[in-house]
Design a protein around this motif. Structure first.
Motif, PDB file in Angstrom:
ATOM      1  N   UNK A 132      -7.557   4.579   3.504  1.00 43.48           N
ATOM      2  CA  UNK A 132      -7.026   4.218   4.798  1.00 43.48           C
ATOM      3  C   UNK A 132      -5.891   3.223   4.577  1.00 43.48           C
ATOM      4  N   UNK A 133      -4.764   3.358   5.256  1.00 48.02           N
ATOM      5  CA  UNK A 133      -3.656   2.429   5.047  1.00 48.02           C
ATOM      6  C   UNK A 133      -4.030   1.019   5.491  1.00 48.02           C
ATOM      7  N   UNK A 134      -3.585   0.032   4.716  1.00 44.95           N
ATOM      8  CA  UNK A 134      -3.833  -1.359   5.086  1.00 44.95           C
ATOM      9  C   UNK A 134      -2.983  -1.773   6.283  1.00 44.95           C
ATOM     10  N   UNK A 135      -1.842  -1.114   6.460  1.00 47.19           N
ATOM     11  CA  UNK A 135      -1.016  -1.364   7.634  1.00 47.19           C
ATOM     12  C   UNK A 135       0.057  -2.404   7.453  1.00 47.19           C
ATOM     13  N   UNK A 136       0.044  -3.136   6.322  1.00 45.68           N
ATOM     14  CA  UNK A 136       1.051  -4.185   6.142  1.00 45.68           C
ATOM     15  C   UNK A 136       2.313  -3.674   5.470  1.00 45.68           C
ATOM     16  N   UNK A 137       2.214  -2.553   4.741  1.00 43.68           N
ATOM     17  CA  UNK A 137       3.390  -1.949   4.117  1.00 43.68           C
ATOM     18  C   UNK A 137       3.009  -0.556   3.642  1.00 43.68           C
ATOM     19  N   UNK A 138       4.011   0.267   3.370  1.00 48.28           N
ATOM     20  CA  UNK A 138       3.737   1.609   2.870  1.00 48.28           C
ATOM     21  C   UNK A 138       3.155   1.540   1.462  1.00 48.28           C
ATOM     22  N   UNK A 139       2.233   2.457   1.184  1.00 44.96           N
ATOM     23  CA  UNK A 139       1.708   2.567  -0.172  1.00 44.96           C
ATOM     24  C   UNK A 139       0.534   1.659  -0.480  1.00 44.96           C
ATOM     25  N   UNK A 140       0.057   0.889   0.501  1.00 42.26           N
ATOM     26  CA  UNK A 140      -1.100   0.010   0.270  1.00 42.26           C
ATOM     27  C   UNK A 140      -2.298   0.537   1.068  1.00 42.26           C
TER      28      UNK A 140
ATOM     29  N   UNK B  49     -25.264   3.350   0.915  1.00 46.91           N
ATOM     30  CA  UNK B  49     -24.583   2.060   1.028  1.00 46.91           C
ATOM     31  C   UNK B  49     -23.124   2.322   1.365  1.00 46.91           C
ATOM     32  N   UNK B  50     -22.619   1.655   2.403  1.00 45.33           N
ATOM     33  CA  UNK B  50     -21.241   1.851   2.848  1.00 45.33           C
ATOM     34  C   UNK B  50     -20.423   0.598   2.554  1.00 45.33           C
ATOM     35  N   UNK B  51     -19.215   0.819   2.021  1.00 48.50           N
ATOM     36  CA  UNK B  51     -18.356  -0.276   1.575  1.00 48.50           C
ATOM     37  C   UNK B  51     -16.921  -0.035   2.009  1.00 48.50           C
ATOM     38  N   UNK B  52     -16.155  -1.112   2.102  1.00 54.00           N
ATOM     39  CA  UNK B  52     -14.699  -1.053   2.204  1.00 54.00           C
ATOM     40  C   UNK B  52     -14.153  -1.829   1.012  1.00 54.00           C
ATOM     41  N   UNK B  53     -13.303  -1.177   0.207  1.00 48.42           N
ATOM     42  CA  UNK B  53     -12.834  -1.773  -1.043  1.00 48.42           C
ATOM     43  C   UNK B  53     -11.319  -1.673  -1.120  1.00 48.42           C
ATOM     44  N   UNK B  54     -10.670  -2.775  -1.486  1.00 49.12           N
ATOM     45  CA  UNK B  54      -9.243  -2.764  -1.761  1.00 49.12           C
ATOM     46  C   UNK B  54      -9.035  -2.632  -3.261  1.00 49.12           C
ATOM     47  N   UNK B  55      -8.009  -1.899  -3.652  1.00 45.87           N
ATOM     48  CA  UNK B  55      -7.733  -1.706  -5.068  1.00 45.87           C
ATOM     49  C   UNK B  55      -7.328  -3.021  -5.728  1.00 45.87           C
TER      50      UNK B  55
END
Length: 320
Positions: free
Chosen positions: A241-249, A207-213
């Motif tokens: 993977x970086x979210x791209x909206x700011x550093x550290x996310x 099962x493959x997922x994309x999850x944000x903290x």
């Protein structure tokens, strides 16, 4: 495989071309050009977007190399945009041929065209046999082969690292076979389609997922991982993977062993849905590699079902 929906009985598959790539070898594991329509694309993003835009029914793209790691362009394209679903996976052994036009000898090779992943997987071999060779980046593993075959003009390179089938397809001459630093190298490919009913579980699934903290605070990653660990779900791949909206996310791309129909996986998904702000389900599908871990006692379907029945009995006053 489902038929195409564009008025033809042939299913359309987008893949990284031109002909002779490792991606085409992966595609040929599930379809033949006599029964399906093969649609070569200039890059993996174009192949995926062909499915989103309706130009293709499916795409086959590389997602992970045993040497170079994940294909980040694929991870990022699947993580955003209209939802897509992974419906299967294929594994292709990877080695290369150093190929030239007829009449070119090894001593004349100064510039070698290669996809960046191919160059990285052959770096030590090249340092030993062609220490002064300059890398000329290519868009795919067969693009330089096609260029050598289609024109007699100066191309900016003398030789190319190509998949073995490309030598015959494009009428080239092999200077060296089985070129690779790691002779056990493989690449994993996935079959991408539009969302629909999930394939039935086979007992050997992924099962493959994309999850944000859930937050940027201390322990956020642990809280996310605990949703899997508490249910006995083993992770065969996890990377940020970086979210791209700011550093550290960051978001996390995850392969979990098991199927959404497995009680332990379903419980883990429910836990993620409760504590994480964004969970994208990319599909459950048959796994082609061996599992990394066994199902531990207490996490079989029967264990979850028995525990749920016990709680229901407590609610109804039938148990203590």
């Amino acid at each position: 495989m489902a038929s195409g929906t564009h008025g033809s009985s042939r299913t359309r598959y987008a893949y990284l071309g031109p002909a002779g790539t490792f991606t085409e070898a992966a595609l040929r594991q599930i379809a033949s050009p006599e029964e399906a329509e093969f649609l070569p694309q200039v890059d993996v993003v174009s192949a995926i977007e062909a499915v989103r835009g309706g130009a293709a029914d499916h795409a086959v793209v590389a997602i992970e190399s045993s040497v170079e790691g994940s294909v980040t362009a694929v991870l990022d394209t699947l993580a955003t945009g209209d939802p897509l679903a992974l419906q299967g996976e294929m594994i292709v052994p990877v080695s290369f041929v150093l190929a030239v036009r007829p009449g070119t000898g090894l001593g004349a090779v100064r510039r070698v065209a290669a996809h960046p992943h191919a160059w990285a997987q052959c770096r030590r071999w090249l340092a030993q046999h062609l220490p002064d060779a300059v890398h000329v980046p290519a868009t795919s593993n067969t693009a330089p082969a096609a260029a050598m075959a289609s024109s007699e003009r100066e191309l900016g390179f003398d030789a190319a690292l190509v998949p073995p089938p490309a030598v015959e397809v494009y009428g080239l001459v092999p200077l060296a076979d089985d070129v690779a630093d790691n002779h056990h190298a493989v690449t994993r490919f996935v079959l991408v389609g539009r969302p629909g009913p999930v394939p039935p579980r086979t007992g050997a699934d992924k099962t493959t997922l994309v999850v944000h903290l859930p937050s940027n605070q201390a322990g956020a990653l642990l809280e996310m991982l605990e949703q899997f660990a508490a249910r006995g779900v083993n992770l065969s791949r996890i990377e940020s993977r970086p979210l791209g909206d700011s550093l550290g996310r960051y978001s996390f791309s995850i392969d979990a062993e098991g199927h959404v129909a497995d009680e332990r996986v379903a419980e883990a998904l429910m836990g993620l849905h409760r504590v994480c702000p964004h969970v994208r389900f990319l599909g459950s599908y048959p796994r082609v590699d061996a599992p990394h871990g066994d199902v531990r006692p207490g996490t079989f379907d029967a264990d979850f079902l028995a525990a749920r029945a016990w709680v229901q009995a407590l609610r109804e006053g039938r148990a203590h």
